[in-house]
Structure formats: structure tokens, C-alpha cells
Design a protein around this motif. Structure first.
Motif, PDB file in Angstrom:
ATOM      1  N   GLY A 168      -1.316  -0.549 -13.612  1.00  0.00           N
ATOM      2  CA  GLY A 168      -0.896  -0.137 -12.272  1.00  0.00           C
ATOM      3  C   GLY A 168      -1.003  -1.268 -11.270  1.00  0.00           C
ATOM      4  O   GLY A 168      -0.107  -1.477 -10.439  1.00  0.00           O
ATOM      5  N   TRP A 169      -2.108  -2.019 -11.342  1.00  0.00           N
ATOM      6  CA  TRP A 169      -2.245  -3.178 -10.451  1.00  0.00           C
ATOM      7  C   TRP A 169      -1.162  -4.214 -10.746  1.00  0.00           C
ATOM      8  O   TRP A 169      -0.636  -4.854  -9.828  1.00  0.00           O
ATOM      9  CB  TRP A 169      -3.627  -3.810 -10.628  1.00  0.00           C
ATOM     10  N   TYR A 170      -0.874  -4.392 -12.017  1.00  0.00           N
ATOM     11  CA  TYR A 170       0.169  -5.340 -12.438  1.00  0.00           C
ATOM     12  C   TYR A 170       1.496  -4.992 -11.775  1.00  0.00           C
ATOM     13  O   TYR A 170       2.174  -5.876 -11.216  1.00  0.00           O
ATOM     14  CB  TYR A 170       0.280  -5.277 -13.957  1.00  0.00           C
ATOM     15  N   GLU A 171       1.855  -3.729 -11.802  1.00  0.00           N
ATOM     16  CA  GLU A 171       3.116  -3.307 -11.192  1.00  0.00           C
ATOM     17  C   GLU A 171       3.101  -3.547  -9.686  1.00  0.00           C
ATOM     18  O   GLU A 171       4.107  -3.969  -9.093  1.00  0.00           O
ATOM     19  CB  GLU A 171       3.377  -1.823 -11.479  1.00  0.00           C
ATOM     20  N   THR A 172       1.960  -3.300  -9.042  1.00  0.00           N
ATOM     21  CA  THR A 172       1.858  -3.534  -7.601  1.00  0.00           C
ATOM     22  C   THR A 172       1.948  -5.014  -7.274  1.00  0.00           C
ATOM     23  O   THR A 172       2.651  -5.422  -6.333  1.00  0.00           O
ATOM     24  CB  THR A 172       0.522  -2.968  -7.069  1.00  0.00           C
ATOM     25  N   LEU A 173       1.251  -5.827  -8.044  1.00  0.00           N
ATOM     26  CA  LEU A 173       1.271  -7.274  -7.810  1.00  0.00           C
ATOM     27  C   LEU A 173       2.677  -7.847  -7.978  1.00  0.00           C
ATOM     28  O   LEU A 173       3.060  -8.793  -7.264  1.00  0.00           O
ATOM     29  CB  LEU A 173       0.293  -7.973  -8.757  1.00  0.00           C
ATOM     30  N   LEU A 174       3.426  -7.289  -8.894  1.00  0.00           N
ATOM     31  CA  LEU A 174       4.803  -7.771  -9.091  1.00  0.00           C
ATOM     32  C   LEU A 174       5.680  -7.507  -7.878  1.00  0.00           C
ATOM     33  O   LEU A 174       6.711  -8.172  -7.704  1.00  0.00           O
ATOM     34  CB  LEU A 174       5.415  -7.116 -10.329  1.00  0.00           C
ATOM     35  N   THR A 175       5.287  -6.556  -7.022  1.00  0.00           N
ATOM     36  CA  THR A 175       6.072  -6.280  -5.809  1.00  0.00           C
ATOM     37  C   THR A 175       5.758  -7.276  -4.693  1.00  0.00           C
ATOM     38  O   THR A 175       6.382  -7.237  -3.634  1.00  0.00           O
ATOM     39  CB  THR A 175       5.802  -4.857  -5.307  1.00  0.00           C
ATOM     40  N   GLY A 176       4.743  -8.149  -4.907  1.00  0.00           N
ATOM     41  CA  GLY A 176       4.437  -9.172  -3.917  1.00  0.00           C
ATOM     42  C   GLY A 176       3.321  -8.824  -2.974  1.00  0.00           C
ATOM     43  O   GLY A 176       3.229  -9.397  -1.881  1.00  0.00           O
ATOM     44  N   THR A 177       2.426  -7.930  -3.377  1.00  0.00           N
ATOM     45  CA  THR A 177       1.278  -7.599  -2.536  1.00  0.00           C
ATOM     46  C   THR A 177       0.100  -7.217  -3.412  1.00  0.00           C
ATOM     47  O   THR A 177       0.271  -6.773  -4.550  1.00  0.00           O
ATOM     48  CB  THR A 177       1.602  -6.437  -1.579  1.00  0.00           C
ATOM     49  N   TYR A 178      -1.102  -7.410  -2.862  1.00  0.00           N
ATOM     50  CA  TYR A 178      -2.293  -6.928  -3.542  1.00  0.00           C
ATOM     51  C   TYR A 178      -2.377  -5.408  -3.389  1.00  0.00           C
ATOM     52  O   TYR A 178      -1.733  -4.840  -2.497  1.00  0.00           O
ATOM     53  CB  TYR A 178      -3.547  -7.596  -2.964  1.00  0.00           C
ATOM     54  N   PRO A 179      -3.184  -4.734  -4.220  1.00  0.00           N
ATOM     55  CA  PRO A 179      -3.304  -3.273  -4.118  1.00  0.00           C
ATOM     56  C   PRO A 179      -4.074  -2.846  -2.866  1.00  0.00           C
ATOM     57  O   PRO A 179      -5.244  -2.458  -2.919  1.00  0.00           O
ATOM     58  CB  PRO A 179      -4.062  -2.886  -5.400  1.00  0.00           C
ATOM     59  N   LEU A 180      -3.432  -2.904  -1.714  1.00  0.00           N
ATOM     60  CA  LEU A 180      -4.092  -2.678  -0.439  1.00  0.00           C
ATOM     61  C   LEU A 180      -4.622  -1.260  -0.279  1.00  0.00           C
ATOM     62  O   LEU A 180      -5.591  -1.028   0.441  1.00  0.00           O
ATOM     63  CB  LEU A 180      -3.118  -2.978   0.712  1.00  0.00           C
ATOM     64  N   ASP A 181      -3.961  -0.299  -0.894  1.00  0.00           N
ATOM     65  CA  ASP A 181      -4.334   1.105  -0.717  1.00  0.00           C
ATOM     66  C   ASP A 181      -5.194   1.639  -1.865  1.00  0.00           C
ATOM     67  O   ASP A 181      -5.415   2.842  -1.955  1.00  0.00           O
ATOM     68  CB  ASP A 181      -3.075   1.968  -0.576  1.00  0.00           C
ATOM     69  N   ASP A 182      -5.656   0.770  -2.724  1.00  0.00           N
ATOM     70  CA  ASP A 182      -6.422   1.190  -3.890  1.00  0.00           C
ATOM     71  C   ASP A 182      -7.847   0.659  -3.764  1.00  0.00           C
ATOM     72  O   ASP A 182      -8.096  -0.533  -3.964  1.00  0.00           O
ATOM     73  CB  ASP A 182      -5.766   0.668  -5.170  1.00  0.00           C
ATOM     74  N   VAL A 183      -8.811   1.561  -3.447  1.00  0.00           N
ATOM     75  CA  VAL A 183     -10.184   1.117  -3.233  1.00  0.00           C
ATOM     76  C   VAL A 183     -10.860   0.687  -4.536  1.00  0.00           C
ATOM     77  O   VAL A 183     -11.953   0.101  -4.510  1.00  0.00           O
ATOM     78  CB  VAL A 183     -11.025   2.233  -2.564  1.00  0.00           C
TER      79      VAL A 183
ATOM     80  N   GLN B  19     -11.635  -4.161  -6.550  1.00  0.00           N
ATOM     81  CA  GLN B  19     -12.923  -4.657  -6.078  1.00  0.00           C
ATOM     82  C   GLN B  19     -13.082  -6.159  -6.290  1.00  0.00           C
ATOM     83  O   GLN B  19     -14.203  -6.662  -6.283  1.00  0.00           O
ATOM     84  CB  GLN B  19     -14.041  -3.938  -6.841  1.00  0.00           C
ATOM     85  N   TYR B  20     -11.983  -6.874  -6.447  1.00  0.00           N
ATOM     86  CA  TYR B  20     -12.083  -8.230  -6.981  1.00  0.00           C
ATOM     87  C   TYR B  20     -11.508  -9.268  -6.031  1.00  0.00           C
ATOM     88  O   TYR B  20     -10.598  -8.987  -5.240  1.00  0.00           O
ATOM     89  CB  TYR B  20     -11.350  -8.301  -8.324  1.00  0.00           C
ATOM     90  N   PRO B  21     -12.010 -10.509  -6.116  1.00  0.00           N
ATOM     91  CA  PRO B  21     -11.452 -11.602  -5.322  1.00  0.00           C
ATOM     92  C   PRO B  21      -9.977 -11.822  -5.677  1.00  0.00           C
ATOM     93  O   PRO B  21      -9.499 -11.364  -6.728  1.00  0.00           O
ATOM     94  CB  PRO B  21     -12.312 -12.802  -5.706  1.00  0.00           C
TER      95      PRO B  21
ATOM     96  N   ALA C 187      -5.112 -10.382   0.289  1.00  0.00           N
ATOM     97  CA  ALA C 187      -5.926 -11.134  -0.660  1.00  0.00           C
ATOM     98  C   ALA C 187      -7.418 -10.834  -0.527  1.00  0.00           C
ATOM     99  O   ALA C 187      -8.157 -10.898  -1.505  1.00  0.00           O
ATOM    100  CB  ALA C 187      -5.685 -12.635  -0.480  1.00  0.00           C
ATOM    101  N   PHE C 188      -7.876 -10.493   0.679  1.00  0.00           N
ATOM    102  CA  PHE C 188      -9.309 -10.287   0.892  1.00  0.00           C
ATOM    103  C   PHE C 188      -9.645  -8.863   1.314  1.00  0.00           C
ATOM    104  O   PHE C 188     -10.710  -8.608   1.872  1.00  0.00           O
ATOM    105  CB  PHE C 188      -9.825 -11.304   1.918  1.00  0.00           C
ATOM    106  N   ALA C 189      -8.758  -7.926   0.988  1.00  0.00           N
ATOM    107  CA  ALA C 189      -9.038  -6.514   1.256  1.00  0.00           C
ATOM    108  C   ALA C 189     -10.214  -6.016   0.433  1.00  0.00           C
ATOM    109  O   ALA C 189     -10.888  -5.051   0.800  1.00  0.00           O
ATOM    110  CB  ALA C 189      -7.794  -5.674   0.965  1.00  0.00           C
ATOM    111  N   PHE C 190     -10.495  -6.689  -0.674  1.00  0.00           N
ATOM    112  CA  PHE C 190     -11.575  -6.256  -1.567  1.00  0.00           C
ATOM    113  C   PHE C 190     -12.939  -6.292  -0.889  1.00  0.00           C
ATOM    114  O   PHE C 190     -13.861  -5.579  -1.295  1.00  0.00           O
ATOM    115  CB  PHE C 190     -11.612  -7.139  -2.816  1.00  0.00           C
ATOM    116  N   LEU C 191     -13.104  -7.096   0.161  1.00  0.00           N
ATOM    117  CA  LEU C 191     -14.408  -7.253   0.796  1.00  0.00           C
ATOM    118  C   LEU C 191     -14.904  -5.939   1.385  1.00  0.00           C
ATOM    119  O   LEU C 191     -16.073  -5.580   1.233  1.00  0.00           O
ATOM    120  CB  LEU C 191     -14.333  -8.332   1.882  1.00  0.00           C
TER     121      LEU C 191
END
Length: 414
Positions: A49-64, A67-69, A212-216
């Protein structure tokens, strides 16, 4: 015979590695079934699922559960290197490749003067003891970077710094590899390289994709996970009428209820104490050998693992990798804590996935496994810290000896 000849390990590490890794592949490809929850779901569902989101050009902003850098995106996207395989299959194959690379690095380093093959055996044996989880998480890839950093750093501090920075952007903890670099020029070289590398990579990731830093913020809000040291309080308290529950939050099962925030705060306090001890050790240390960076990194990661609010099974692969590097050195002081870590890997498999249902239910057997696993890690941490201190910090001179050096005769002289 020179010091660069083979150590006498022969073909056995390769043979045992091949057999045990064949078993791991059989597990993740579900040819062999291991009791407990399906550990491959993280790859086939969450990572995919993250792979599919990353392919769209964004980090998983809405997925808590992200948890990763930002560098973790590289690991999640890595199966694209094998487009002829389905996502999960490609991920497992790449995990196998990283596993093989670590073994190759360890055996190559074992040919150097003062080194031995014991470290390679720690890796060969320790990794399969964790079971299929080790190939179903990207932590093995991060561990490969950390092992490469420590081995390169024996002669090239700048390479250690650069690889530690890259590893830290993958999963944070490799920043601790810089803890034990020899003071003076090597420290300046390694830390400068790490700072410049981390800054450059952070900017690159921030420009690459938003979030990129939403994980914080996601990481900050985590609670006490059911496998952590602090969780043992609530596992026992459940049998004494504690009114709490277990709930899936931030991608892991956590305790919720009275006093959980207090225990989480205590865990952060223990982590702060561990950091304070490391800073004091760094200030007091005077004897730095070639093995010191590996031993200091092993100790630091142990301390921050046991004080963490989360001790996921895959964390143990970090410790196995660092223990393997320590045991490459013939003069290492870390043999006992390394053995404790390897044993804890086997107990971890019994705890997760095999006995995880019993752990979540606070069943007596599940809690006993957790006590043993976490107890082994605590013992390894304390032993490693004591041995690191004794091997690097000179003892304080006794008052009688100090007086004699200052020209005051001792009682015996009088």
C-alpha cells in the motif's frame, strides 16, 4: 602464512547459511507454515500500500502507521528493481540478497589481521532464529548498511559517517554508530561526513516528495507496545484486576488504560538516562581500539532498544548484526552480551509469531516468554555497558597513589 589468509572457516558458514535461508524462504513463500499470525502481511498489504502511494509522488501523509524516516521510501520502492516478480516475492528476494551481502562482508573482514570468523557465525545462526519475520520487514536491509558502515569505519571514518547518515535516514538507529569513533581527527571526519550527508539527504528527500518528515508526529504519539519492557507491568497488572485493554494503534498493538502514560513517560526517562550514560562514557573514555566503534554501537543500540516503548521482533536483527561485527575482533569484550542476544533471538521467535496470541492475552506462557526475552536483552545491555566502560575508561587513581605522584610519601614510605 600472512594475516590476510582465510581464517579456517571453510565452506561451513556458506553451507549452514544456504540451508537456513532456504528454510526462511520456504516460510515467507508459505511452503512451510509457522504457527501464529502471518508475518508476510506487512509486506503484501502494508508495504504494498505504501508502495502504491509513493508511486503517486507523495509520502503516506494520511497513514499514521508510516513511522519511518524518509529514506525508508527507498526500501519500500526497492521491489521495483525486480519488475518480473510480484511485489512481496521481490521484497523477499531482495532481503535474501542483503542477507548474503552481510555474510560476504563479515567473511571478507575475517581475513584481516586480528579478526576471526566468529562474527560471521553469529550472523549465520542468529538471523534464522528470528524466523520468517526477519525477511518480512525492511530492518535487515538497514542492518546491512550498518554492518557495512562499521566495517568500512575501521580504516575510513568518513565512510562510516556517510553510511551512518544514510542508515539513519532509513530508520534512525544507525546514527548511534557514531558513538564510539576514536576521539580527535577520526571523530571530526566521521561526524562531519555524517552531518553533511544527513543534511544533503534530508533536503533531497524533502524536495523529492511532500511529507518526508510527517513521521515525526506519528512517532511522538506512540504508546506502550505489548512486547516492550514497560508492557510487562500491565501484563502482570491484568491478573490483578487492572482495567485496561490492548488496541491496534500506529501499526502495533499497544496497551491503553490507567497509568499507561506514566509507564510510557518512565520509558522516555530511562532512554534519557541511557543517553546521559553514553555521553558520560564518551567524555571519560580514553582507550579506543579498532573494535571500540562496533562495541560502543552495540551497547548504545542495546540500551535504546530495551528502554524503547516498542520492542518489535525485527529490532533484534539490528542487535544480531552489531554483535556479529563485535565478534569479528579477537580481542572483543562483547562475547557474553552477543551470546545473550543470539539466545534472545530464539526466544523472540517463540514469542512472535508462535506465541503472540498468548502474549496479547497476557497468558502465563506468553508473559513468561516476554519476561525471558526482555530479561536477556536487559542482561545483555548491562553487561555490554559494563564491559565497554572497563575496556575504555581508565580507573581513577587511588588517593594514596595520587599523593605519591604529588610528592607526598605514602604510609609505607614513611
Amino acid at each position: 602464512m600472512t594475516g590476510r589468509t582465510p581464517t579456517g572457516a571453510g565452506p561451513w558458514p556458506y553451507a549452514v547459511w544456504a540451508l537456513t535461508r532456504a528454510w526462511l524462504l520456504a516460510c515467507v513463500f508459505q511452503v512451510v507454515t509457522v504457527a501464529g499470525p502471518d508475518v508476510t502481511v506487512d509486506v503484501s498489504v502494508i508495504y504494498r500500500g505504501w508502495y502504491e502511494t509513493l508511486l503517486t509522488g507523495t509520502y503516506p501523509l494520511d497513514d499514521v502507521t508510516w513511522q519511518y524516516p524518509p529514506g525508508a521510501a527507498l526500501a519500500i520502492l526497492s521491489p521495483a528493481l525486480l519488475p518480473f516478480l510480484e511485489y512481496a516475492a521481490a521484497f523477499f528476494v531482495l532481503a535474501l540478497v542483503c542477507d548474503a551481502v552481510v555474510l560476504g562482508l563479515l567473511l571478507y573482514a575475517a581475513r584481516r589481521p586480528g579478526m576471526r570468523a566468529a562474527g560471521a557465525w553469529v550472523w549465520v545462526v542468529g538471523v534464522p532464529l528470528l524466523g520468517p519475520t526477519v525477511y518480512a520487514r525492511y530492518d535487515l536491509m538497514v542492518t546491512a548498511v550498518a554492518v557495512a558502515a562499521l566495517l568500512a569505519g575501521v580504516r575510513r571514518p568518513r565512510a562510516l559517517g556517510a553510511l551512518a547518515a544514510f542508515g539513519a535516514l532509513l530508520k534512525g538507529w544507525p546514527a548511534l554508530l557514531l558513538t564510539g569513533v576514536r576521539k580527535g581527527r577520526p571523530t571530526r571526519a566521521a561526524w562531519t561526513s555524517a552531518a553533511l550527508g544527513a543534511a544533503g539527504l534530508a533536503v533531497a528527500f524533502a524536495l523529492w516528495m511532500p511529507g518526508a518528515f510527517a513521521f515525526l508526529s506519528f512517532q511522538r504519539d506512540r504508546g506502550t507496545e505489548v512486547e516492550s519492557l514497560g508492557a510487562l507491568v500491565f501484563h502482570v497488572a491484568r491478573h490483578m484486576g487492572w482495567e485496561g485493554r490492548v488496541e491496534l494503534r500506529y501499526g502495533s498493538l499497544e496497551f491503553l488504560g490507567p497509568h499507561v502514560e506514566t509507564v510510557s513517560a518512565l520509558a522516555l526517562g530511562l532512554a534519557a538516562l541511557a543517553l546521559g550514560w553514553l555521553l558520560l562514557w564518551r567524555l571519560r573514555a580514553r582507550t579506543f581500539a579498532a573494535r571500540t566503534p562496533a562495541e560502543a554501537a552495540f551497547t548504545a543500540v542495546l540500551l535504546f532498544t530495551v528502554t524503547s516503548r516498542v520492542i518489535s521482533p525485527q529490532y533484534v536483527v539490528w542487535l544480531v548484526g552489531l554483535a556479529a561485527v563485535c565478534l569479528l575482533f579477537r580481542e572483543t569484550a562483547m562475547t557474553a552480551p552477543a551470546v545473550l542476544v543470539v539466545v534472545s533471538a530464539g526466544v523472540t521467535l517463540l514469542e512472535f509469531p508462535i506465541g503472540f496470541g498468548q502474549v496479547v492475552a497476557s497468558d502465563a506462557w506468553g508473559v513468561a516468554l516476554l519476561f525471558v526475552r526482555n530479561g536477556l536483552l536487559v542482561a545483555a545491555s548491562l553487561t555490554a555497558a559494563r564491559r565497554l566502560w572497563r575496556s575504555t575508561v581508565p580507573p581513577r587513581p587511588r588517593a594514596r597513589e595520587t599523593g605519591a605522584r604529588e610528592g607526598q610519601p605514602s604510609r609505607a614510605a614513611r
